[in-house]
Design an enzyme around this catalytic site. Structure first.
Site, PDB file in Angstrom:
ATOM      1  CD  GLN A  97      39.202   8.935 -29.227  1.00 29.87           C
ATOM      2  OE1 GLN A  97      40.412   8.747 -29.197  1.00 29.87           O
ATOM      3  NE2 GLN A  97      38.477   8.713 -30.308  1.00 29.87           N
ATOM      4  CE1 TYR A 167      42.388   2.020 -28.516  1.00 25.43           C
ATOM      5  CE2 TYR A 167      41.148   1.734 -30.545  1.00 25.43           C
ATOM      6  CZ  TYR A 167      42.288   2.158 -29.889  1.00 25.43           C
ATOM      7  OH  TYR A 167      43.318   2.714 -30.599  1.00 25.43           O
ATOM      8  NE  ARG A 344      41.474   9.395 -44.158  1.00 22.02           N
ATOM      9  CZ  ARG A 344      40.963   8.400 -44.894  1.00 22.02           C
ATOM     10  NH1 ARG A 344      41.786   7.638 -45.602  1.00 22.02           N
ATOM     11  NH2 ARG A 344      39.680   8.170 -44.926  1.00 22.02           N
TER      12      ARG A 344
END
Length: 412
Positions: A97, A167, A344
């Protein structure tokens, strides 16, 4: 419809349709790959995922969002090569990433004032961000290209361009933050210019040697910011450019109300405990308001994400959010998504994919308590699994072993 059959992603073939989503790892304290980071991703590869994603790899030192993040540079190459080799040895693919933090950065960390499309104060950190210049925009585009070259040289199978969560690239898409008057501001076509130019530069750099994915916000939950109608236009523009192999659809921001991304329990007490002493009372009092409080639902991004399926012509879509079992994977495929990303649930059980392959009725043990969010300040892990936090207990010597019948029964 088999989510565990091989699937093509641009120039690569994944052994199945499950991607381990990018989750901050906290396992590279010096900004370089460690054995701990390799073991972290090797566990997902051994556990059956088609591809694991290394987060968060900075395109430049000033693009860091937290301490210890890997900067994609020649200095990082030896460790990155060990990491990709370990994942490949276990039969999985691996993605890097790539991101620039922008408004999520902090001067105390990077040593420089963070940049934004326009002057901005991050409400979560109260950090002032100056307006980025056009020359600096060109340099950021170059940085993404150079980082992608490092990924290729390191043996990655894909890169994921972080165009989400406000971002730097994502903040250009937001009319709340982007108030520029030049060709990078104004209409959504103009505000989409930076992400298109980054994607084009990365594609030009890597050609067809690896896959190129973008993580794109459908909406960020902030009034006046990114919303689905304009996100659809950004996705269409990227799709028409044919620079991406896939888009992973996401929601939320790292600026305010972060629980809009995660959903479920709000770990206010745990966050207060890791804050500086002077901030703890304020976090306890206002933490739930600042973080947001959104109930967890299975497949909670599906309603928004399905709107993108009919407008894509060249680019595959990746579904994220509340995917915890085989039925969810199959639902994603029926809805038109090519791949599914899990976060998760895999953090709780790195071998969940293998369990689902062996038993289609397997249910995830993730409780969505979200206390794993707090662990990013150290080593990201599921708090319900002590081995992830402390490591596997050392084996006892034969002389001290429990050889009782009860112990033998437990072993079986």
């Amino acid at each position: 419809m088999d989510p565990f059959a091989p699937a093509r992603l641009g120039p690569i073939t994944l052994r199945n349709r499950v991607i381990k989503a990018a989750t901050s790892e906290g396992r590279s304290p010096d900004g370089l790959v460690t054995d701990d980071l390799i073991a972290f991703h090797r566990a997902y590869a051994d556990g059956g995922v088609g591809m694991t994603t290394v987060a968060y790899c900075c395109v430049s030192p000033e693009g860091a969002s937290a301490p210890g993040q890997i900067v994609m540079s020649d200095a990082a190459l030896p460790g990155l090569r060990r990491l990709t080799a370990a994942v490949h040895d276990a039969g999985a693919a691996i993605s890097a990433q790539l991101g620039h933090a922008g408004v999520v950065a902090h001067k105390k960390l990077t040593g420089v004032t963070p940049v934004a499309p326009s002057r901005f104060v991050n409400p979560s950190s109260m950090a002032y961000c100056r307006e980025i210049t056009r020359a600096e925009i060109a340099e950021v585009i170059d940085q993404f290209g150079r980082a992608a070259r490092v990924a290729v040289d390191a043996g990655f199978d894909a890169v994921e361009l972080h165009f989400g969560h406000l971002y730097l690239p994502s903040s250009f898409l937001s009319p709340l933050i982007n108030r520029r008057k030049d060709e990078y501001g104004g209409s959504i076509d103009n505000r989409s210019r930076l992400v298109r130019e980054i994607a084009a530069r990365v594609r030009e750099t890597v050609d067809t040697s690896i896959a190129v994915i973008a993580k794109l916000d459908m909406d960020d939950g902030l009034p006046g910011s990114i919303w689905v109608d304009e996100a659809l236009r950004t996705a269409q523009l990227l799709d028409a450019d044919e620079t991406l192999d896939a888009i992973e659809l996401t929601q939320g921001s790292s600026v305010f109300k972060p629980m809009y991304l995660f959903r479920g329990d709000v770990p206010v007490k745990e966050f207060a405990e890791v804050m500086p002493r002077g901030m703890r009372a304020g976090v306890r009092l206002a933490g739930k308001w600042a973080m947001g409080d959104y109930p967890y639902e299975d497949l909670y991004m599906l309603d928004a994400a399905r709107q993108f399926v009919p407008v894509m012509r060249n680019t595959k879509l990746i579904l994220l959010g509340g995917i915890t079992n085989r039925a969810h994977l199959e639902t994603g495929m029926r809805e038109g998504f090519h791949l599914m990303a899990m976060g998760r649930a895999l953090l709780r059980e790195p071998d969940l994919v293998n369990k689902m392959i062996a038993d289609p009725d397997t249910k995830s043990r993730c409780t969505h308590n979200n206390k794993c969010m707090v662990t990013v300040f150290g080593r990201t892990h599921c708090v319900l699994d002590p081995e992830q936090r402390y490591g596997v207990p050392a084996a006892r010597s034969a002389s001290s072993a429990d050889n009782s019948p009860q112990a033998s029964a437990r072993a079986r």
